[in-house]
Motif scaffolding. Structure first.
Motif, PDB file in Angstrom:
ATOM      1  N   ARG A   1      -3.190 -15.121  -5.538  1.00 49.31           N
ATOM      2  CA  ARG A   1      -2.022 -14.659  -4.802  1.00 49.31           C
ATOM      3  C   ARG A   1      -1.383 -13.513  -5.583  1.00 49.31           C
ATOM      4  O   ARG A   1      -0.981 -13.680  -6.727  1.00 49.31           O
ATOM      5  CB  ARG A   1      -1.039 -15.821  -4.652  1.00 49.31           C
ATOM      6  N   ILE A   2      -1.350 -12.337  -4.986  1.00 47.52           N
ATOM      7  CA  ILE A   2      -0.650 -11.217  -5.627  1.00 47.52           C
ATOM      8  C   ILE A   2       0.606 -10.908  -4.808  1.00 47.52           C
ATOM      9  O   ILE A   2       0.680 -11.242  -3.623  1.00 47.52           O
ATOM     10  CB  ILE A   2      -1.529  -9.955  -5.773  1.00 47.52           C
ATOM     11  N   ALA A   3       1.566 -10.285  -5.440  1.00 46.00           N
ATOM     12  CA  ALA A   3       2.804  -9.961  -4.746  1.00 46.00           C
ATOM     13  C   ALA A   3       3.503  -8.837  -5.486  1.00 46.00           C
ATOM     14  O   ALA A   3       3.333  -8.679  -6.695  1.00 46.00           O
ATOM     15  CB  ALA A   3       3.710 -11.186  -4.685  1.00 46.00           C
ATOM     16  N   PHE A   4       4.269  -8.053  -4.742  1.00 47.82           N
ATOM     17  CA  PHE A   4       4.998  -6.951  -5.374  1.00 47.82           C
ATOM     18  C   PHE A   4       6.024  -6.399  -4.399  1.00 47.82           C
ATOM     19  O   PHE A   4       5.930  -6.608  -3.186  1.00 47.82           O
ATOM     20  CB  PHE A   4       4.042  -5.837  -5.824  1.00 47.82           C
ATOM     21  N   ASP A   5       7.005  -5.696  -4.947  1.00 47.48           N
ATOM     22  CA  ASP A   5       7.967  -4.982  -4.116  1.00 47.48           C
ATOM     23  C   ASP A   5       7.310  -3.725  -3.572  1.00 47.48           C
ATOM     24  O   ASP A   5       6.529  -3.060  -4.285  1.00 47.48           O
ATOM     25  CB  ASP A   5       9.207  -4.599  -4.939  1.00 47.48           C
ATOM     26  N   ILE A   6       7.615  -3.400  -2.317  1.00 54.08           N
ATOM     27  CA  ILE A   6       7.039  -2.193  -1.702  1.00 54.08           C
ATOM     28  C   ILE A   6       8.025  -1.036  -1.759  1.00 54.08           C
ATOM     29  O   ILE A   6       7.711   0.041  -2.260  1.00 54.08           O
ATOM     30  CB  ILE A   6       6.633  -2.457  -0.233  1.00 54.08           C
ATOM     31  N   ALA A   7       9.237  -1.276  -1.239  1.00 54.98           N
ATOM     32  CA  ALA A   7      10.231  -0.193  -1.176  1.00 54.98           C
ATOM     33  C   ALA A   7      11.610  -0.803  -0.955  1.00 54.98           C
ATOM     34  O   ALA A   7      11.720  -1.917  -0.442  1.00 54.98           O
ATOM     35  CB  ALA A   7       9.899   0.761  -0.023  1.00 54.98           C
ATOM     36  N   PRO A   8      12.674  -0.069  -1.300  1.00 58.61           N
ATOM     37  CA  PRO A   8      14.009  -0.537  -0.933  1.00 58.61           C
ATOM     38  C   PRO A   8      14.160  -0.468   0.587  1.00 58.61           C
ATOM     39  O   PRO A   8      13.576   0.417   1.223  1.00 58.61           O
ATOM     40  CB  PRO A   8      14.944   0.482  -1.604  1.00 58.61           C
TER      41      PRO A   8
ATOM     42  N   SER B   1       0.555   0.611  -9.974  1.00 54.80           N
ATOM     43  CA  SER B   1      -0.173  -0.554  -9.463  1.00 54.80           C
ATOM     44  C   SER B   1       0.692  -1.802  -9.644  1.00 54.80           C
ATOM     45  O   SER B   1       1.628  -1.812 -10.438  1.00 54.80           O
ATOM     46  CB  SER B   1      -1.500  -0.708 -10.209  1.00 54.80           C
ATOM     47  N   HIS B   2       0.379  -2.838  -8.879  1.00 51.90           N
ATOM     48  CA  HIS B   2       1.133  -4.098  -8.979  1.00 51.90           C
ATOM     49  C   HIS B   2       0.686  -4.838 -10.230  1.00 51.90           C
ATOM     50  O   HIS B   2      -0.394  -4.557 -10.765  1.00 51.90           O
ATOM     51  CB  HIS B   2       0.871  -4.944  -7.725  1.00 51.90           C
ATOM     52  N   PRO B   3       1.454  -5.812 -10.742  1.00 51.30           N
ATOM     53  CA  PRO B   3       2.748  -6.258 -10.229  1.00 51.30           C
ATOM     54  C   PRO B   3       3.856  -5.262 -10.578  1.00 51.30           C
ATOM     55  O   PRO B   3       3.822  -4.624 -11.619  1.00 51.30           O
ATOM     56  CB  PRO B   3       2.955  -7.598 -10.943  1.00 51.30           C
ATOM     57  N   LYS B   4       4.812  -5.161  -9.674  1.00 55.06           N
ATOM     58  CA  LYS B   4       5.939  -4.249  -9.910  1.00 55.06           C
ATOM     59  C   LYS B   4       7.122  -4.714  -9.071  1.00 55.06           C
ATOM     60  O   LYS B   4       6.954  -5.342  -8.028  1.00 55.06           O
ATOM     61  CB  LYS B   4       5.559  -2.807  -9.558  1.00 55.06           C
TER      62      LYS B   4
END
Length: 347
Positions: free
Chosen positions: A174-181, A226-229
């Motif tokens: 499972r990966i996850a990260f913020d995309i944009a405000p 690149s993620h995670p971020k």
């Protein structure tokens, strides 16, 4: 095993406190049922206090940490009384994010869980993010553990809140990260029109896209990482708001909405996703959602209102249950920490 918990979530968009009381049952797999949920809007004085908390001195920040904890405790106490709730095993509180700088090894969510416990006389689990940051992670996103266990029927889960974030499975991880405000910017912009949010994206719809501004937004370094971020309000203050100075407000709204739709569609297309669950307040921004749909062939699933509004509070309640059982509730593959772990301070 059946456990019942209250989850508290205060988002960066400051639209209020989400309270979710849910029952969780584990047989072969975990299942859930939302029993009662509501959003309590912040009165003007609390909205301003929370918005300005980033500028406080150390002493005043410590004061509001306690004060907000007692305030949360009072709100929960009233919620329990109003709905005549019984058999509550714990309260899990996210708190309200003031600072989030994982690269400097700190994140701060105010609202002391011990104050909530004093008010409610119930076990409280809080401060879910700090341990992950100390372990080299972003301290975010945390919700993927719930996506993994409670919402596994979807290829991906995307939250449109103050920030947009996504969680999905790749090679069994499972990966996850913020995309944009998203709403952290849009809601601030529409304050100029004496509104707290842009209903259905109606204001953005009347503006024109400024190609120069759009290009600057899309060129920001975060989107190439690149993620995670993860993102925080500090990043927006430094990188987003200064770009808006010379542009007409309605055009900024239109351009920023286009920018968000492009960034989200880029991710959906990059991972060739077939179906995605959309939740969070931004899901009601039909203009934004239609723009995303137009840029991708993926099926975008909009669930019923209860899940749109309370999925995050529900998952924090679930994280509290996992913490109570000392089970993993933070995934290293999502946050970038050096190991999966069970996080949260028990009061």
């Amino acid at each position: 095993m059946v456990l019942q918990a209250i989850g508290l979530m205060s988002g960066t968009s400051l639209d209020g406190l989400d309270i979710c009381f849910a029952r969780f049952e584990k047989q072969e797999v975990w299942t859930f049922e939302i029993l009662k949920a509501e959003t309590i809007s912040y009165p003007k004085n609390w909205e301003e206090k929370l918005r300005n908390s980033i500028h406080l001195s150390a002493e005043d920040l410590l004061e509001i940490h306690s004060e907000y904890g007692f305030y949360l405790g009072e709100l929960v106490k009233n919620f329990i009384k109003k709905h005549q709730l019984e058999n509550i095993d714990l309260i899990a509180s996210h708190g309200h994010t003031v600072f989030h700088q994982p690269q400097r090894k700190f994140t701060l969510q105010i609202g002391d869980g011990r104050a909530i416990k004093i008010k409610t006389n119930l076990p409280v689990i809080y401060d879910f993010r700090t341990q992950d940051v100390l372990m080299g992670g972003n301290g975010a996103p945390l919700v993927p553990i719930g996506d993994e266990i409670l919402f596994s029927q979807y290829e991906a889960c995307l939250n449109l809140g103050g920030f947009s974030n996504i969680s999905l499975k790749i090679n069994n991880q499972r990966i996850a990260f913020d995309i944009a405000p998203v709403n952290i910017v849009l809601n601030k912009l529409v304050q100029k029109f004496n509104k707290s949010f842009d209903e259905n994206g109606d204001l953005a719809k009347t503006g024109n896209i400024n190609e120069g501004l759009l290009s600057k937004l899309n060129s920001l370094n975060f989107y190439q990482q690149s993620h995670p971020k993860s993102l925080g309000i500090e990043w927006c203050n430094e990188n987003i708001f200064p770009l808006f100075e010379q542009t007409e407000m309605l055009d900024i709204l239109a351009t920023f909405t286009e920018h968000v739709s492009q960034q989200i569609a880029n991710i959906i297309n990059e991972y060739q996703l077939k179906n995605i669950l959309f939740t969070g307040g931004g899901t009601y921004n039909t203009f934004l959602v239609e723009k995303i749909k137009a840029k991708t062939t993926a099926e975008i699933i909009i669930p019923h209102k209860e899940i749109i509004d309370y999925k995050e509070a529900l998952i924090f309640a679930f994280m509290g249950i996992l913490r109570l059982n000392n089970e993993i509730n933070v995934l290293a593959s999502a946050t970038g920490s050096f190991a999966d772990h069970s996080s949260g301070v028990m009061a």
